[in-house]
Enzyme design. Structure first.
Site, short mmCIF file in Angstrom:
data_model
loop_
_atom_site.label_atom_id
_atom_site.label_comp_id
_atom_site.label_asym_id
_atom_site.label_seq_id
_atom_site.Cartn_x
_atom_site.Cartn_y
_atom_site.Cartn_z
N ALA A 162 0.87 -1.17 0.00
CA ALA A 162 0.00 0.00 0.00
C ALA A 162 0.91 1.22 0.00
CB ALA A 162 -0.89 -0.02 1.24
N GLU A 185 -0.79 -9.17 -0.30
CA GLU A 185 -2.23 -9.37 -0.02
C GLU A 185 -3.03 -9.45 -1.33
OE1 GLU A 185 -2.15 -5.95 2.80
OE2 GLU A 185 -3.25 -7.32 4.11
N GLU A 208 4.46 -5.03 7.44
CA GLU A 208 3.73 -3.92 8.05
C GLU A 208 4.16 -3.60 9.48
OE1 GLU A 208 2.38 -6.14 6.05
OE2 GLU A 208 0.87 -5.22 4.78
N1 DAK Z 1 4.58 3.04 -0.94
C1 DAK Z 1 4.94 4.18 -1.57
N2 DAK Z 1 6.07 4.31 -2.28
C2 DAK Z 1 6.87 3.22 -2.34
C3 DAK Z 1 6.55 2.00 -1.73
C4 DAK Z 1 5.33 1.92 -0.99
N3 DAK Z 1 4.89 0.80 -0.39
N4 DAK Z 1 7.54 1.12 -1.97
C5 DAK Z 1 8.44 1.78 -2.72
N5 DAK Z 1 8.04 3.05 -2.96
C6 DAK Z 1 8.72 4.08 -3.72
C7 DAK Z 1 9.95 4.62 -2.97
O1 DAK Z 1 9.56 5.61 -2.07
C8 DAK Z 1 10.75 5.19 -4.12
O2 DAK Z 1 10.21 6.41 -4.51
P1 DAK Z 1 11.17 7.68 -4.86
O3 DAK Z 1 11.95 7.92 -3.64
O4 DAK Z 1 12.01 7.23 -6.01
O5 DAK Z 1 10.21 8.79 -5.20
C9 DAK Z 1 10.51 4.21 -5.25
O6 DAK Z 1 9.28 3.51 -4.91
C10 DAK Z 1 11.60 3.18 -5.40
O7 DAK Z 1 11.79 2.58 -4.12
P2 DAK Z 1 13.24 2.44 -3.44
O8 DAK Z 1 14.15 3.55 -3.88
O9 DAK Z 1 13.01 2.27 -1.99
O10 DAK Z 1 13.76 1.09 -4.12
P3 DAK Z 1 14.77 0.03 -3.51
O11 DAK Z 1 15.05 -0.93 -4.60
O12 DAK Z 1 15.90 0.70 -2.82
O13 DAK Z 1 13.94 -0.71 -2.36
C11 DAK Z 1 11.97 -1.84 -1.44
C12 DAK Z 1 12.81 -1.50 -2.71
C13 DAK Z 1 10.69 -2.57 -1.92
C14 DAK Z 1 12.78 -2.77 -0.54
C15 DAK Z 1 11.64 -0.53 -0.70
O14 DAK Z 1 11.09 0.43 -1.62
C16 DAK Z 1 10.64 -0.75 0.40
O15 DAK Z 1 11.00 -1.22 1.46
N6 DAK Z 1 9.40 -0.34 0.16
C17 DAK Z 1 8.37 -0.42 1.16
C18 DAK Z 1 7.89 -1.85 1.27
C19 DAK Z 1 6.82 -1.99 2.34
O16 DAK Z 1 7.08 -1.70 3.51
N7 DAK Z 1 5.69 -2.43 1.90
C20 DAK Z 1 4.57 -2.56 2.78
C21 DAK Z 1 3.83 -1.29 2.76
S1 DAK Z 1 2.66 -1.24 4.08
C22 DAK Z 1 -4.06 -0.79 6.43
C23 DAK Z 1 -4.22 -0.88 5.07
C24 DAK Z 1 -3.24 -1.40 4.32
C25 DAK Z 1 -2.07 -1.82 4.90
C26 DAK Z 1 -1.91 -1.74 6.26
C27 DAK Z 1 -2.90 -1.25 7.02
N8 DAK Z 1 -5.06 -0.19 7.19
C28 DAK Z 1 -5.84 0.83 6.60
C29 DAK Z 1 -5.18 -0.47 8.57
C30 DAK Z 1 -1.01 -2.27 4.07
C31 DAK Z 1 0.21 -1.83 4.37
C32 DAK Z 1 1.31 -1.98 3.48
O17 DAK Z 1 1.26 -2.52 2.40
#
Ligand code: DAK
Length: 260
Positions: free
Chosen positions: A66, A114, A134
């Site tokens: 997300a 998911e 998360e």
């Molecule tokens: N959201 C927004 N932008 C994201 C993103 C994400 N999940 N993942 C990556 N990006 C963006 C980065 O910010 C970056 O943008 P710029 O800085 O270039 O503008 C671009 O994509 C490239 O990412 P990186 O530079 O970080 O690329 P790397 O290869 O270095 O790293 C990575 C890749 C996948 C390891 C890293 O980007 C990363 O850790 N991303 C976050 C992964 C993550 O934590 N995913 C889970 C997200 S939380 C809920 C509803 C839904 C949810 C929870 C609760 N409620 C309403 C209660 C769901 C939650 C999630 O999914």
């Protein structure tokens, strides 16, 4: 389809949906969810669609979660609304009567995993990394991950992945039963289309009834679930395709199904 981040193409009987927001690693924001919802409606409206493949645009990600930037300042009310929307769209994807295949071509994290879990079958490339990170952001999965992953892998394995937040590679995901196969990146779409084509060649009403009874039966006691199967089995003998399928077998020719 006039959408910015979700592409829908039809390749014969296969619907190919691509979440295409590579600059943000295909992260799911409200716009992406709305466009995905619209794509699901278009697939639903196409009587010739027999299978759907879902993948991510660009080289790196299926869907990296997300959209963290969009969620960062949510209030509780907004978070609940976002989770409601995510559940709604993933629920519609899961409820499609045709089989759905997630082609996990890179990061499938958080909401991305998911999304894959709402598909019937998951295939992964050797580049895939899958996880529910998360808790690293001090939240929990919000689009069904705690429930769908637990149903698929069992409590202990789901808890390990969710409590640690650590991503796993394709090989580990296959060992756990999360993905069916891991293939070279170039081979992923070929393999998914092969599976989709094979499914598309089978009796369409039968495939969709099989999906329905598997899904509906999973939440029922075995006796009730078996009753669903029994009813569906009987009803299929009222279809033209059943006659055609069995006649084609007897006549040693390929069946020509009509979805009827
Ligand atoms: N959201 C927004 N932008 C994201 C993103 C994400 N999940 N993942 C990556 N990006 C963006 C980065 O910010 C970056 O943008 P710029 O800085 O270039 O503008 C671009 O994509 C490239 O990412 P990186 O530079 O970080 O690329 P790397 O290869 O270095 O790293 C990575 C890749 C996948 C390891 C890293 O980007 C990363 O850790 N991303 C976050 C992964 C993550 O934590 N995913 C889970 C997200 S939380 C809920 C509803 C839904 C949810 C929870 C609760 N409620 C309403 C209660 C769901 C939650 C999630 O999914």
């Amino acid at each position: 389809m006039n959408a910015e981040f979700v592409k829908l193409e039809f390749d014969g009987p296969i619907a190919l949906v691509t979440i295409d927001r590579p600059k943000a690693l295909n992260a799911l924001n409200l716009q992406v969810l709305a466009e995905l919802d619209a794509a699901i409606s278009q697939v639903t409206a196409n009587p010739d669609a027999r299978a759907l493949i879902l993948t991510g645009g660009g080289e790196k990600a299926f869907v990296a979660g997300a959209d963290i930037g969009e969620m960062a300042n949510y209030t509780t009310t907004q978070a609940l609304a976002f989770a409601t929307r995510g559940h709604q769209v993933l629920g519609r994807l899961e409820a499609l009567p045709i089989p759905t295949i997630a082609a996990v071509n890179g990061f499938a994290l958080g909401g991305g995993l998911e999304l894959a879990l709402a598909c019937d079958l998951i295939y992964a490339s050797e580049k895939a990394k899958l996880g529910l990170p998360e808790v690293s952001l001090a939240v929990i999965p919000g689009f069904g991950g705690t429930q769908r992953l637990t149903r698929l892998l069992g409590r202990a394995r789901a808890k390990e992945l969710i409590f640690t937040g650590d991503p796993i590679d394709g090989a580990k995901a296959k060992e756990l039963g999360l993905v069916l196969e891991v293939v070279a990146p170039d081979a992923l779409m070929v393999r998914c289309k092969e599976v989709a084509q094979k499914i598309a060649s089978r009796g369409p009403v039968a495939v969709s009834q099989a999906k329905r009874v598997i899904e509906a039966g999973a939440d029922l006691p075995l006796k009730d679930a078996n009753e669903l199967e029994r009813q569906a089995f009987g009803l299929l003998f009222g279809t033209e395709d059943q006659r055609e399928g069995m006649r084609a077998f007897v006549e040693k020719r390929k069946a020509a199904f009509k979805n009827a």
